[in-house]
Write an enzyme that holds these catalytic residues in place. Sequence first.
Site, PDB file in Angstrom:
ATOM      1  N   SER A 292      -0.413   6.029   3.347  1.00 56.10           N
ATOM      2  CA  SER A 292      -0.361   5.885   1.890  1.00 56.10           C
ATOM      3  C   SER A 292      -1.322   6.792   1.121  1.00 56.10           C
ATOM      4  CB  SER A 292      -0.619   4.429   1.512  1.00 56.10           C
ATOM      5  OG  SER A 292       0.433   3.607   1.971  1.00 56.10           O
ATOM      6  N   THR A 293      -2.272   7.426   1.795  1.00 59.81           N
ATOM      7  CA  THR A 293      -3.116   8.389   1.076  1.00 59.81           C
ATOM      8  C   THR A 293      -2.273   9.525   0.503  1.00 59.81           C
ATOM      9  OG1 THR A 293      -3.587   9.494   3.186  1.00 59.81           O
ATOM     10  CG2 THR A 293      -5.229   7.917   2.387  1.00 59.81           C
TER      11      THR A 293
END
Length: 633
Positions: A292-293
């Site tokens: 998700s970064t």
Amino acid sequence: MISELFTKRLRIFIVFIFFLLGSISIKLFSSSIINNKKLSRYALNLWNRAFPLVGERGLILDNKGRVLVENEPVISLYAVPNQVKDKEKASLTISSILGVDYQTIYKKITKKASIITFHPEGKKLDYKKAKDLMNQNIDGIYLIQDYKRYYPYEKYMASLIGFCGIDNNGLAGLENTYDEYLKGKNGTLEYMMDAKGGLLPNQNYTLTSPSSGLHLKLTLNLDIQNVIEREMENAKALYNPSEISCIVMDPNNGEILAIGCRPTYNNNHYQEYDSSVYNRLLPVYNSFEPGSTFKAMTFAAAVNEKKIDIDHDYYYDKGYEIVSGQRIKSWKKGGHGLQTYLEVLQNSSNPGFVEISRKLGKEKMYEYVERYGFLDKTNVDIQGENKGIFFKKENFKELECATTSFGQGISVTAIQLVTAFSSVINGGILYKPHIASSLLNASFEEVYRFEKEEVRRTIQEETSLIMRRALECVVAKGSGKRAYLDGYRVGGKTGTAQIAENGAYKEGKYILSFIGGAPMNNPKVVVYFSLKEPRNCIQYGGTTVGPIIKNILQDILPILNVKKDYSGPEKEFSWLDEKTVIVENYIGKKKRQLYSPYYSFAFLGEGDTVIDQVPRQGERIGEGGQVMILLGY
């Protein structure tokens, strides 16, 4: 008859004598006139003994000029075999002092050579061994000044800095990358000696002085480096991960302020470690699914293309989306319901990002992946950089576009991720990351500066402004709340990615990460931290890595002279969070006037008037905390 024979022989003898004299004359003429210089050079080579004088390597310094790598004076051993009178005794003595096999020394000392080195056993001797050898007064044995590289911080920065070999050549890390600048130029001390090795009378020595290499000044800040080393050690002790990576970068120029990893090694004793440890600095070497970064970059692309209005466009998260027959689920069972797109980012909703990928389309998504630099190496000046793995354009279909939007099915390096994220918050410029700042001469004067290098624009400046607010909301109200730092405007994105191996995901194995920047009103720093396969923790980047990012920023923002600012979005508290309140100004008030329903007071000094207080006015304190009051008259 006899007289004629005698006369004939006499003539032959006379001719032979004339021929011999002629040959000698021609040889003398050739030697003294024609080949004089050549033969003189041969003779000089036979008489000459040249002892090497080692040039010092340049130092490696941090951005404040503090020494990270230095040189330690040592001694190296040489011999002129013709001068060694008793070779057996000399070999026995030397082998005993050095702790080396007798035959090894004897074989070298009996070589037919003008001068020999005892390599490696006689190189880089400490002064105790050198003194023991000197006290033996062995004819033909010489002790020459040398240097060896010393790394005072041992396991800190080891994979970054690297090490030198026994001949002072850089073999790994920055020592190798910048070897041509760091390496000094050797000199010589030359003597004229006869065939037996004795000094020729009335002959002076010839000295060619060595010169030192250039000093390498880094962008790295030792104080910041010490902070991340501490946090990596703490994380290693708490969670026992298989690997840890960390990078701290200035987003405005690509300067790396700190970088490190675990496992590490002591570069003073690199021979004791496997090359798989010292030949790779994980933040530039390892590629992995970012999870998700990566959403920060996807979200910025959609905002930049005006595909979403983060405050006024809505998405209903029912808990999943179907893409090419595949069900992509939300981490929250049943989904998050109706959300603005800002809340999609805050809640890290995978189905929401599938919808964003549809709005962008595969052509635009691929274009932004390329813009952010994920298809190429960053060309950072650190050894061993990989470029990750991404789909070929012809294979980038709807499903690949959807999974890429939330960082799955692709592979990137931490340095790529930090560089791209920096462009999202710095106004939209992708900078080439670098660790070298400048080269200095022996007087520590700058002779060359490594300037920042702009690669390309990724997003518009107004998009970057929107992203700063959005990422700050992630930390204040969303999945990144554990990184919230009161008084500093922190923004960022969490990451929880499964580990792929041999084409399948490892069950229950994750890389937990967090990428954050601060302060979001004027970004000065980006921090990335990841744990691979951590144990004894909640397998979620925001929960486990968020507090580590908070600890790092709490210590490094004051180092960067970032002042506290409470103007950002207020943290959205849960019942588990400690609530904070702003401290009032009490200076000048009387002791009896002090009151707060949220915190207590502790008093120092005599008198009845407040002359100082800690915390100061405008700073925050946890409910139930204590304000120190200094009283006077």
